[in-house]
Design a protein around this motif. Structure first.
Motif, PDB file in Angstrom:
ATOM      1  N   GLU A 196      50.535  37.292  66.164  1.00  0.00           N
ATOM      2  CA  GLU A 196      51.461  36.644  66.828  1.00  0.00           C
ATOM      3  C   GLU A 196      52.139  35.592  65.998  1.00  0.00           C
ATOM      4  OE1 GLU A 196      50.078  35.127  70.629  1.00  0.00           O
ATOM      5  OE2 GLU A 196      49.666  37.380  71.281  1.00  0.00           O
ATOM      6  N   ASP A 197      51.249  34.799  65.065  1.00  0.00           N
ATOM      7  CA  ASP A 197      51.622  33.608  64.468  1.00  0.00           C
ATOM      8  C   ASP A 197      51.828  33.794  63.106  1.00  0.00           C
ATOM      9  OD1 ASP A 197      48.888  33.910  64.451  1.00  0.00           O
ATOM     10  OD2 ASP A 197      48.575  31.716  64.411  1.00  0.00           O
ATOM     11  N   GLY A 198      51.848  35.078  62.435  1.00  0.00           N
ATOM     12  CA  GLY A 198      51.916  35.270  61.134  1.00  0.00           C
ATOM     13  C   GLY A 198      51.122  36.527  60.562  1.00  0.00           C
ATOM     14  N   TYR A 199      50.500  36.674  59.647  1.00  0.00           N
ATOM     15  CA  TYR A 199      49.981  37.705  58.762  1.00  0.00           C
ATOM     16  C   TYR A 199      48.550  37.637  58.649  1.00  0.00           C
ATOM     17  CZ  TYR A 199      54.440  40.200  58.644  1.00  0.00           C
ATOM     18  OH  TYR A 199      55.597  40.819  58.900  1.00  0.00           O
ATOM     19  N   TYR A 200      47.749  38.465  59.053  1.00  0.00           N
ATOM     20  CA  TYR A 200      46.306  38.294  58.379  1.00  0.00           C
ATOM     21  C   TYR A 200      46.267  39.345  57.187  1.00  0.00           C
ATOM     22  CZ  TYR A 200      41.245  39.627  58.494  1.00  0.00           C
ATOM     23  OH  TYR A 200      40.040  39.972  58.103  1.00  0.00           O
ATOM     24  N   ALA A 201      45.571  38.786  56.007  1.00  0.00           N
ATOM     25  CA  ALA A 201      45.602  39.778  54.868  1.00  0.00           C
ATOM     26  C   ALA A 201      44.365  39.847  54.103  1.00  0.00           C
ATOM     27  CB  ALA A 201      46.689  39.484  54.099  1.00  0.00           C
ATOM     28  N   ILE A 202      44.062  40.726  53.535  1.00  0.00           N
ATOM     29  CA  ILE A 202      42.727  40.407  52.783  1.00  0.00           C
ATOM     30  C   ILE A 202      43.100  41.132  51.387  1.00  0.00           C
ATOM     31  CG2 ILE A 202      40.472  41.800  52.200  1.00  0.00           C
ATOM     32  CD1 ILE A 202      40.334  42.247  55.407  1.00  0.00           C
ATOM     33  N   LEU A 203      42.807  40.009  50.136  1.00  0.00           N
ATOM     34  CA  LEU A 203      43.043  40.462  48.903  1.00  0.00           C
ATOM     35  C   LEU A 203      41.848  41.019  48.290  1.00  0.00           C
ATOM     36  CD1 LEU A 203      45.551  37.464  48.001  1.00  0.00           C
ATOM     37  CD2 LEU A 203      46.173  39.711  48.822  1.00  0.00           C
ATOM     38  N   LEU A 204      41.716  41.900  47.491  1.00  0.00           N
ATOM     39  CA  LEU A 204      40.831  42.135  46.749  1.00  0.00           C
ATOM     40  C   LEU A 204      40.928  42.017  45.339  1.00  0.00           C
ATOM     41  CD1 LEU A 204      40.223  45.805  48.273  1.00  0.00           C
ATOM     42  CD2 LEU A 204      39.067  43.825  48.707  1.00  0.00           C
ATOM     43  N   ASN A 205      39.886  41.388  44.646  1.00  0.00           N
ATOM     44  CA  ASN A 205      39.867  41.035  43.274  1.00  0.00           C
ATOM     45  C   ASN A 205      39.550  42.528  42.600  1.00  0.00           C
ATOM     46  OD1 ASN A 205      39.503  40.102  40.605  1.00  0.00           O
ATOM     47  ND2 ASN A 205      38.179  38.125  41.155  1.00  0.00           N
ATOM     48  N   LYS A 206      40.715  42.592  41.450  1.00  0.00           N
ATOM     49  CA  LYS A 206      40.567  43.788  40.816  1.00  0.00           C
ATOM     50  C   LYS A 206      39.418  43.875  39.887  1.00  0.00           C
ATOM     51  CE  LYS A 206      45.509  44.641  40.762  1.00  0.00           C
ATOM     52  NZ  LYS A 206      46.575  44.885  39.993  1.00  0.00           N
ATOM     53  N   LYS A 207      38.955  42.871  39.271  1.00  0.00           N
ATOM     54  CA  LYS A 207      37.885  42.663  38.253  1.00  0.00           C
ATOM     55  C   LYS A 207      36.314  42.767  38.991  1.00  0.00           C
ATOM     56  CE  LYS A 207      40.571  40.313  34.892  1.00  0.00           C
ATOM     57  NZ  LYS A 207      40.758  39.280  34.386  1.00  0.00           N
ATOM     58  N   LYS A 208      36.260  41.977  40.185  1.00  0.00           N
ATOM     59  CA  LYS A 208      35.157  42.184  40.948  1.00  0.00           C
ATOM     60  C   LYS A 208      35.677  42.487  42.460  1.00  0.00           C
ATOM     61  CE  LYS A 208      33.428  38.167  38.585  1.00  0.00           C
ATOM     62  NZ  LYS A 208      33.076  36.675  38.779  1.00  0.00           N
ATOM     63  N   PRO A 209      35.748  44.025  42.773  1.00  0.00           N
ATOM     64  CA  PRO A 209      35.986  44.154  44.003  1.00  0.00           C
ATOM     65  C   PRO A 209      35.119  43.609  45.401  1.00  0.00           C
ATOM     66  CG  PRO A 209      36.013  46.162  42.406  1.00  0.00           C
ATOM     67  CD  PRO A 209      35.208  45.036  41.967  1.00  0.00           C
ATOM     68  N   GLU A 210      33.955  43.305  45.003  1.00  0.00           N
ATOM     69  CA  GLU A 210      33.102  42.792  45.920  1.00  0.00           C
ATOM     70  C   GLU A 210      33.535  41.430  46.684  1.00  0.00           C
ATOM     71  OE1 GLU A 210      31.199  42.084  42.264  1.00  0.00           O
ATOM     72  OE2 GLU A 210      31.743  43.834  43.185  1.00  0.00           O
ATOM     73  N   ASP A 211      34.489  40.736  45.549  1.00  0.00           N
ATOM     74  CA  ASP A 211      34.951  39.353  45.988  1.00  0.00           C
ATOM     75  C   ASP A 211      36.338  39.708  46.850  1.00  0.00           C
ATOM     76  OD1 ASP A 211      33.094  38.443  44.750  1.00  0.00           O
ATOM     77  OD2 ASP A 211      34.075  37.686  42.696  1.00  0.00           O
ATOM     78  N   LYS A 212      36.385  39.198  47.918  1.00  0.00           N
ATOM     79  CA  LYS A 212      37.547  39.180  48.936  1.00  0.00           C
ATOM     80  C   LYS A 212      37.905  37.844  49.245  1.00  0.00           C
ATOM     81  CE  LYS A 212      35.758  43.344  51.038  1.00  0.00           C
ATOM     82  NZ  LYS A 212      35.045  44.014  52.141  1.00  0.00           N
ATOM     83  N   VAL A 213      39.268  37.826  49.165  1.00  0.00           N
ATOM     84  CA  VAL A 213      39.971  36.560  49.715  1.00  0.00           C
ATOM     85  C   VAL A 213      40.642  36.928  51.328  1.00  0.00           C
ATOM     86  CG1 VAL A 213      41.726  34.844  49.469  1.00  0.00           C
ATOM     87  CG2 VAL A 213      40.492  35.761  47.580  1.00  0.00           C
ATOM     88  N   VAL A 214      40.656  36.347  52.318  1.00  0.00           N
ATOM     89  CA  VAL A 214      40.829  36.525  53.467  1.00  0.00           C
ATOM     90  C   VAL A 214      41.687  35.437  53.850  1.00  0.00           C
ATOM     91  CG1 VAL A 214      40.201  36.977  56.043  1.00  0.00           C
ATOM     92  CG2 VAL A 214      38.802  37.592  54.239  1.00  0.00           C
ATOM     93  N   ILE A 215      42.989  35.793  54.104  1.00  0.00           N
ATOM     94  CA  ILE A 215      44.205  34.972  54.580  1.00  0.00           C
ATOM     95  C   ILE A 215      44.341  34.977  56.288  1.00  0.00           C
ATOM     96  CG2 ILE A 215      46.479  34.201  53.969  1.00  0.00           C
ATOM     97  CD1 ILE A 215      46.182  35.886  51.557  1.00  0.00           C
ATOM     98  N   TYR A 216      44.062  33.659  56.814  1.00  0.00           N
ATOM     99  CA  TYR A 216      44.520  33.539  58.321  1.00  0.00           C
ATOM    100  C   TYR A 216      45.795  32.949  58.560  1.00  0.00           C
ATOM    101  CZ  TYR A 216      39.495  35.073  58.793  1.00  0.00           C
ATOM    102  OH  TYR A 216      38.132  35.625  58.724  1.00  0.00           O
ATOM    103  N   PRO A 217      46.600  33.363  59.387  1.00  0.00           N
ATOM    104  CA  PRO A 217      47.918  32.681  59.684  1.00  0.00           C
ATOM    105  C   PRO A 217      47.262  31.259  60.093  1.00  0.00           C
ATOM    106  CG  PRO A 217      47.395  34.299  61.244  1.00  0.00           C
ATOM    107  CD  PRO A 217      46.217  34.539  60.209  1.00  0.00           C
TER     108      PRO A 217
END
Length: 173
Positions: free
Chosen positions: A66-87
């Motif tokens: 409702e208030d934006g986008y929820y996104a998950i970014l994966l690091n290409k060099k270390k796929p186990e490292d994830k960045v979660v973006i909450y609106p």
């Protein structure tokens, strides 16, 4: 033929007589090298372009809230490292825009800002493949497994607990 020889001798003698004695080079001849030596001169400063931190990331998932986008970014060099973006939450990354050119989730292009850098992130098929999990094998021996043999001997019956003797071949005389 004799005329050419005589002319070349006269020209050679004239050039020898007109040439002066060699002179010693002055000490200031190489003064430019004293000041601008390859070993003592500092190199020109090289401008290094700032790397875009978004080049190391691929899109792992995107969802509209409702208030934006929820996104998950994966690091290409270390796929186990994830960045979660909450609106609405402060994070290193911020979702600016999302486009679905063909309507398919695989074609989603997300515009993300990291500090003062803005770039796009897309799905990467190499990071999205599901790795097969290994099925756990029982650690104890199974009843249907064949009995091990020693030196090619036939397996013994399950009722006897004795190990078979190694087979000995007697050489012929």
């Amino acid at each position: 033929m004799k005329i050419f020889t005589l002319i070349s001798l006269w020209l050679g003698a004239a050039s020898i007589l007109s040439a002066g004695a060699p002179t010693q080079p002055t000490l200031t001849r190489y003064s430019k090298l004293w000041i601008n030596s390859v070993f003592t001169t500092k190199p020109d400063p090289v401008t290094i372009e700032a790397q875009n931190p978004l080049e190391d990331y691929a899109l792992g998932g995107i969802s509209k809230l409702e208030d934006g986008y929820y996104a998950i970014l994966l690091n290409k060099k270390k796929p186990e490292d994830k960045v979660v973006i909450y609106p609405g939450q402060k994070n290193e990354f911020e979702v600016l825009d999302v486009k679905w050119p063909s309507g398919s989730w695989r074609d989603a292009v997300v515009t993300v800002r990291s500090g003062s850098t803005t770039g796009t992130v897309e799905f990467d098929d190499k990071l999205l493949t599901v790795k097969p999990t290994q099925v756990a094998t029982p650690k104890g021996p199974s009843k249907s497994a064949p009995k091990p043999t020693v030196n090619g001997a036939k397996p013994t019956s399950s009722s006897s607990n004795r190990t078979p003797r190694p087979r000995v071949v007697v050489p012929k005389k």
